[in-house]
Structures are given as C-alpha cells and as structure tokens.
Motif scaffolding. Structure first.
Motif, short mmCIF file in Angstrom:
data_model
loop_
_atom_site.label_atom_id
_atom_site.label_comp_id
_atom_site.label_asym_id
_atom_site.label_seq_id
_atom_site.Cartn_x
_atom_site.Cartn_y
_atom_site.Cartn_z
N THR A 45 106.18 -29.57 62.32
CA THR A 45 104.83 -29.44 61.78
C THR A 45 103.82 -29.30 62.91
OG1 THR A 45 105.36 -30.65 59.77
CG2 THR A 45 103.03 -30.59 60.41
N GLU A 46 103.90 -30.15 63.90
CA GLU A 46 102.96 -30.09 65.02
C GLU A 46 103.12 -28.78 65.79
OE1 GLU A 46 99.80 -30.70 67.26
OE2 GLU A 46 100.34 -31.91 65.52
N ALA A 47 104.35 -28.35 66.00
CA ALA A 47 104.59 -27.07 66.69
C ALA A 47 104.01 -25.92 65.89
CB ALA A 47 106.08 -26.86 66.91
N ALA A 48 104.13 -25.96 64.58
CA ALA A 48 103.58 -24.91 63.72
C ALA A 48 102.06 -24.89 63.80
CB ALA A 48 104.04 -25.10 62.28
N LEU A 49 101.43 -26.04 63.79
CA LEU A 49 99.97 -26.11 63.87
C LEU A 49 99.47 -25.57 65.20
CD1 LEU A 49 99.30 -29.56 62.17
CD2 LEU A 49 99.03 -27.28 61.19
N ARG A 61 92.49 -28.70 67.41
CA ARG A 61 91.68 -29.68 66.69
C ARG A 61 90.84 -29.06 65.58
NH1 ARG A 61 87.89 -30.59 71.79
NH2 ARG A 61 86.36 -28.97 71.36
N GLN A 62 90.73 -27.72 65.56
CA GLN A 62 89.99 -27.05 64.49
C GLN A 62 90.87 -26.79 63.27
OE1 GLN A 62 88.48 -23.91 67.25
NE2 GLN A 62 86.53 -24.35 66.24
N LEU A 63 92.14 -27.17 63.33
CA LEU A 63 93.08 -27.05 62.20
C LEU A 63 93.35 -28.44 61.65
CD1 LEU A 63 95.95 -24.69 63.36
CD2 LEU A 63 94.11 -24.15 61.82
N ARG A 64 93.44 -28.52 60.32
CA ARG A 64 93.78 -29.79 59.69
C ARG A 64 94.85 -29.53 58.65
NH1 ARG A 64 92.15 -32.67 55.12
NH2 ARG A 64 90.77 -31.01 54.45
N VAL A 75 99.76 -26.29 53.77
CA VAL A 75 98.42 -25.71 53.67
C VAL A 75 97.61 -26.32 54.80
CG1 VAL A 75 96.32 -25.47 52.28
CG2 VAL A 75 98.57 -25.40 51.17
N VAL A 76 96.96 -25.46 55.58
CA VAL A 76 96.08 -25.92 56.65
C VAL A 76 94.67 -25.44 56.37
CG1 VAL A 76 97.88 -25.99 58.42
CG2 VAL A 76 96.54 -23.93 58.13
N GLU A 77 93.73 -26.17 56.92
CA GLU A 77 92.33 -25.78 56.80
C GLU A 77 91.77 -25.56 58.20
OE1 GLU A 77 89.51 -27.21 53.57
OE2 GLU A 77 89.08 -28.54 55.25
N VAL A 78 91.11 -24.43 58.38
CA VAL A 78 90.48 -24.11 59.66
C VAL A 78 89.01 -24.42 59.52
CG1 VAL A 78 90.07 -22.31 61.37
CG2 VAL A 78 92.15 -22.25 59.98
N ASP A 79 88.45 -25.16 60.48
CA ASP A 79 87.03 -25.52 60.45
C ASP A 79 86.15 -24.31 60.23
OD1 ASP A 79 87.56 -28.18 60.89
OD2 ASP A 79 87.02 -28.15 63.01
N ALA A 80 85.08 -24.52 59.50
CA ALA A 80 84.13 -23.45 59.21
C ALA A 80 83.55 -22.85 60.49
CB ALA A 80 83.00 -23.98 58.32
N ASP A 81 83.44 -23.64 61.56
CA ASP A 81 82.89 -23.15 62.83
C ASP A 81 83.77 -22.04 63.42
OD1 ASP A 81 81.02 -25.11 62.52
OD2 ASP A 81 81.87 -26.44 64.03
N ALA A 82 85.06 -22.06 63.10
CA ALA A 82 85.99 -21.07 63.63
C ALA A 82 86.13 -19.87 62.71
CB ALA A 82 87.35 -21.72 63.83
#
Length: 102
Positions: A45-49, A61-64, A75-82
């Motif tokens: 999971t960490e390698a994929a992120l 850190r912009q992925l959650r 399912v990941v969420e990318v910060d709106a700033d990115a």
C-alpha cells in the motif's frame, strides 16, 4: 475519478509482487499500480501511494488513503492544492501511463 470535499478521488488497483514498479493502464475505472513490494504489513500500500504520487507529480503527503488498506482495490484522495492539471495526468495514466522508478 471523482471529487471529494478535500480533493480529487482516484480508484486504484494494486498489483503487489510485480517485477517492477509501474503506474498506468486501467482495470475498469481504476488506475493500475504495480509494485515490487509484497502485500505484507502495508508495504504494498505504501509503495503504491509513493508510486502514484510520483506519477502524478505531487508529494506523497498530498495523497490520502480513503479506503482499501488491506485490499488490492483502493481509493486515494489527492489534495485540492495539487488538483490543477490533475485530471489530464490521471487520464494519461489510465490510457497507458509510464513506469515509475523502482
């Protein structure tokens, strides 16, 4: 790909134990992420992120991780700033993508 309250959500299909790390292609609506790490103790999971962050040109850190901590479907969420230009980057990866370092 959809929009969440804090950013853009992307469905992933993770393939742990691959011969090389690569991000690209689609399985249904999900972005395929192949990682060399095995699915043990969250390593895949960490390698994929990290691979997805690199492929999208954002910081890890912009992925959650929103869902799928112990599943191949995540399912990941990318910060709106990115988000500027993110849709085109995700579309390109879904269409075939590129290999990530590793």
């Amino acid at each position: 790909m959809g929009a969440g309250p804090a950013g853009v959500r992307i469905a992933l299909r993770v393939r742990p134990g691959a011969s090389r790390t690569a991000v690209g292609g689609a399985r249904g609506d999900a972005l395929v992420v192949a990682v060399t790490a095995r699915a043990v103790d969250g390593r895949a999971t960490e390698a994929a992120l990290r691979a997805v962050a690199d492929a999208l040109g954002v910081r890890r850190r912009q992925l959650r991780l929103v869902s799928g901590a112990t599943s191949r479907d995540k399912v990941v969420e990318v910060d709106a700033d990115a988000a500027p230009g993110l849709a085109s980057r995700v579309s390109a990866l879904l269409a075939g993508g590129r290999a990530a370092d590793g």
